[in-house]
Write an enzyme that holds these catalytic residues in place. Structure first.
Site, short mmCIF file in Angstrom:
data_model
loop_
_atom_site.label_atom_id
_atom_site.label_comp_id
_atom_site.label_asym_id
_atom_site.label_seq_id
_atom_site.Cartn_x
_atom_site.Cartn_y
_atom_site.Cartn_z
N LYS A 263 0.85 -1.19 0.00
CA LYS A 263 0.00 0.00 0.00
C LYS A 263 0.89 1.24 0.00
O LYS A 263 1.79 1.37 0.83
CB LYS A 263 -0.90 -0.01 1.24
CG LYS A 263 -1.70 1.28 1.46
CD LYS A 263 -2.65 1.18 2.65
CE LYS A 263 -3.28 2.52 3.01
NZ LYS A 263 -4.15 2.47 4.19
N ASP A 268 -2.57 10.00 4.24
CA ASP A 268 -3.97 9.61 4.38
C ASP A 268 -4.69 10.54 5.34
O ASP A 268 -4.65 10.37 6.55
CB ASP A 268 -4.05 8.15 4.88
CG ASP A 268 -5.49 7.67 5.04
OD1 ASP A 268 -6.40 8.38 4.55
OD2 ASP A 268 -5.69 6.60 5.65
N LYS A 275 -10.11 12.31 8.96
CA LYS A 275 -9.64 11.80 10.26
C LYS A 275 -9.60 12.95 11.28
O LYS A 275 -9.47 14.11 10.91
CB LYS A 275 -8.22 11.25 10.09
CG LYS A 275 -8.11 9.94 9.36
CD LYS A 275 -6.66 9.47 9.30
CE LYS A 275 -6.53 8.16 8.56
NZ LYS A 275 -7.22 7.01 9.19
N ASP A 286 1.65 6.11 5.66
CA ASP A 286 0.65 5.17 5.18
C ASP A 286 1.09 4.49 3.88
O ASP A 286 0.32 3.74 3.28
CB ASP A 286 -0.71 5.90 5.00
CG ASP A 286 -1.90 4.96 5.16
OD1 ASP A 286 -1.75 3.90 5.79
OD2 ASP A 286 -2.98 5.30 4.62
N ASP A 345 -12.20 6.97 4.08
CA ASP A 345 -10.98 6.65 4.82
C ASP A 345 -10.57 5.18 4.67
O ASP A 345 -9.49 4.79 5.08
CB ASP A 345 -11.18 7.01 6.30
CG ASP A 345 -9.87 7.12 7.07
OD1 ASP A 345 -8.81 7.12 6.41
OD2 ASP A 345 -9.91 7.23 8.31
N GLU A 347 -9.44 3.73 2.17
CA GLU A 347 -8.91 3.96 0.81
C GLU A 347 -7.88 2.91 0.39
O GLU A 347 -7.74 2.62 -0.79
CB GLU A 347 -8.29 5.36 0.73
CG GLU A 347 -6.85 5.51 1.21
CD GLU A 347 -6.65 5.20 2.70
OE1 GLU A 347 -7.66 5.24 3.44
OE2 GLU A 347 -5.52 4.92 3.10
N ARG A 349 -7.72 -0.29 0.65
CA ARG A 349 -8.26 -1.47 -0.02
C ARG A 349 -8.68 -1.17 -1.44
O ARG A 349 -8.72 -2.06 -2.29
CB ARG A 349 -9.40 -2.07 0.81
CG ARG A 349 -10.53 -1.12 1.04
CD ARG A 349 -11.42 -1.53 2.20
NE ARG A 349 -10.83 -1.18 3.51
CZ ARG A 349 -11.41 -1.45 4.67
NH1 ARG A 349 -12.55 -2.09 4.70
NH2 ARG A 349 -10.83 -1.11 5.79
#
Ligand code: BES
Ligand code: MN
Ligand code: ZN
Length: 496
Positions: A263, A268, A275, A286, A345, A347, A349
């Site tokens: 990833k 993020d 968030k 991230d 959030d 994201e 996946r």
């Protein structure tokens, strides 16, 4: 980081200090290759300073040998409870002490063994961790440390270790630590410095510095052509354009075929499902899974492993803006499956769905993905282990046993079909978030829907282990590089 040497009985100049690490009640010189005269001199000194080896103990004195000015004894505590973390912590103590005392050349004598490991497994762990224990990230410090770092780390051979053996071990450690360092450096870089574009440039630079790695970067245009709706959706709220980094190691007669996926969310924010402000800055890391994959690909090329290994890093920035994806949006991934974006959030996946589908074209036997995927995984396992799930119990067992050895532990999450119902959508093939319960599992179940048929697959959720808010288990604050050693050892193990 300090250069790594095998200690020779007569270095040109004496070392500033020799560090002995030993467990409670043990002889600090036991099983280290000293001759009889050195042994006697050290014994007398030890008698005088009387180190007990208890955890946290730190005792220094003059060195009775000509080869060093000082000695320091570092206690490790009970040998039956000596963990990877404690040993790592003691090595960190050594580096801090040496830095504080302005010691440029230091020696290291350790024969203690991590409880449960074989002698050679433990030896490799100690050498590897020692070699990286002085890691710092000072790319953005205009005033670097006044003491400009430990120059040389001299390893005392064990009594049962030949020079060739130690040199071979040191060679493998030098190679691996460069990859771990690369992964840490990438993850520590903030979002304004490490964007999808500069991330891809760093991967290219790494690959071009080595032979045998082919690098392809898919830009926005190519991603549109490949219909990678997941990656494009995540990036659409950001000024930064997405990329897919593809690194290929293709030896002549490969024994196996593996795809590694990481990833690569360079920052993020959560997107429209923003968030909270607290600690949001940590989300610069991230892309740690992607950094791990790039580190592993470096090691694979350097080792010239006779395995076809492809590294895929889908990379994007997740930002809220007038062009961002909204909750409720329905996107079409490259596999053709449609996804209702329940929460912007979730994201990671979405990016990984496209990368998993793309992996199919390489006909891999095995796919492993590394991702800082869920806060739920951190809630479940804290910082002591990554979560692992997949479709092949043997693959999971192998990864977990290697993880225990190298000190990068993974713990199983279930993969029951029942969890799929958590992701059912009224409007699309599935939702990207499964609600509050079982968050780490439902994230993995989401990924499973995109795994190419026939491939053995493992998903490793590194959210709790890739980045630390403070020093923990001897690991530094910030990025840890988790997974580089695990995956590289796994690939080497495939050849056995
Ligand atoms: N990058 C985060 C997960 C994360 C959290 C990594 C804490 C490291 C530390 C991920 O993109 C995320 O936000 N996941 C959500 C998913 C949820 C909205 C279904 C989460 O875990 O809250
Ligand atoms: Mn997120
Ligand atoms: Zn994320």
């Amino acid at each position: 980081m300090a250069d790594l040497y095998q200690f020779r009985t007569a270095p040109e100049d004496p070392l500033d200090c020799v560090y002995f690490l030993h467990t409670t009640g043990s002889d600090p010189t036991a099983n280290i290759a000293f001759d009889a005269k050195e042994q006697r001199a050290l014994r007398a000194k030890i008698k005088g300073l009387a180190p007990r080896g208890e955890e946290g103990e730190l005792i220094s004195g003059e060195c009775p040998l000509d080869t060093a000015h000082r000695v320091t004894f570092v206690g490790l505590g009970d040998e039956n409870t000596l963990t990877h973390g404690k040993l790592r912590g003691a090595l960190l103590t050594v580096m801090r002490q040496a830095t504080k005392n302005r010691e440029y050349q230091i020696g290291l004598a350790v024969s203690a063994r991590v409880h449960g490991l074989s002698e050679s497994e433990s030896r490799l762990f100690v050498l590897r961790e020692a070699s990286i224990a002085d890691y710092t990230f000072d790319r953005f410090k205009s005033k670097k440390n006044e003491f400009d770092k430990i120059d040389g780390l001299h390893i005392f051979p064990l009594a049962k270790e030949t020079e060739e053996q130690l040199e071979e071990r040191l060679d493998s450690v030098r190679m691996l630590r460069t990859s771990v360092q690369l992964a840490r450096d990438l993850s520590n870089r903030p979002g304004n410095d490490l964007t999808p574009e500069t991330f891809a440039a760093a991967a290219r630079e790494m690959a071009e510095g080595l032979s045998g790695l082919r690098v392809t970067i898919l830009g926005k245009k190519e991603l549109i052509k490949e219909k990678m709706g997941g990656i494009l959706a995540v990036s659409q709220g950001s000024f930064e354009e997405p990329r897919m980094i593809v690194l290929e190691h293709r030896p002549k007669k490969p024994k196996r075929s593996v795809v590694l996926i990481g990833k690569g969310v360079t920052f993020d924010s959560g997107g429209i499902s923003l968030k909270p402000a607290k600690d949001m800055g940590d989300m610069k890391s991230d892309m740690a899974g992607g950094a791990t994959v790039i580190g592993v690909m470096r090691a694979v090329a350097e080792l010239e492993l006779p395995i076809k290994v492809v590294g895929l890093v889908p990379t994007a920035e997740n930002m809220p803006s007038g062009t961002a994806i909204r909750p409720g949006d329905i996107i079409t991934t490259s596999s053709g499956k449609t996804v209702e974006v329940d929460n912007t959030d979730a994201e990671g996946r979405l990016l990984l769905a496209d990368a998993l589908h793309y992996a199919g074209r390489f006909n891999p036997d095995i796919i492993i993905d590394f991702a800082t995927l869920t806060g739920a995984c951190v809630v479940a396992l804290g910082h002591e282990a990554a979560g692992i799930m997949g479709n092949d119990p043997e693959l999971l067992a192998t990864l977990s046993s290697i993880g225990e050895k190298v000190g990068e532990r993974v713990w199983p999450l279930p993969n029951y079909d029942e969890y799929l119902s958590y992701l059912s959508s009224d409007w699309a093939d599935l939702k990207n978030a499964g609600g509050r319960w079982g968050g780490a599992v439902t994230a993995g179940i989401f990924l499973k829907q995109f795994v190419p048929e026939k491939a053995s697959w493992a998903h490793i959720d590194i959210a709790g282990v890739a980045y630390l808010e403070k020093v923990h288990n001897g690991l530094p604050k910030g990025a840890t590089g988790f997974g580089v050693v695990l995956a590289t050892n796994f690939l080497q193990e495939l050849l056995k």
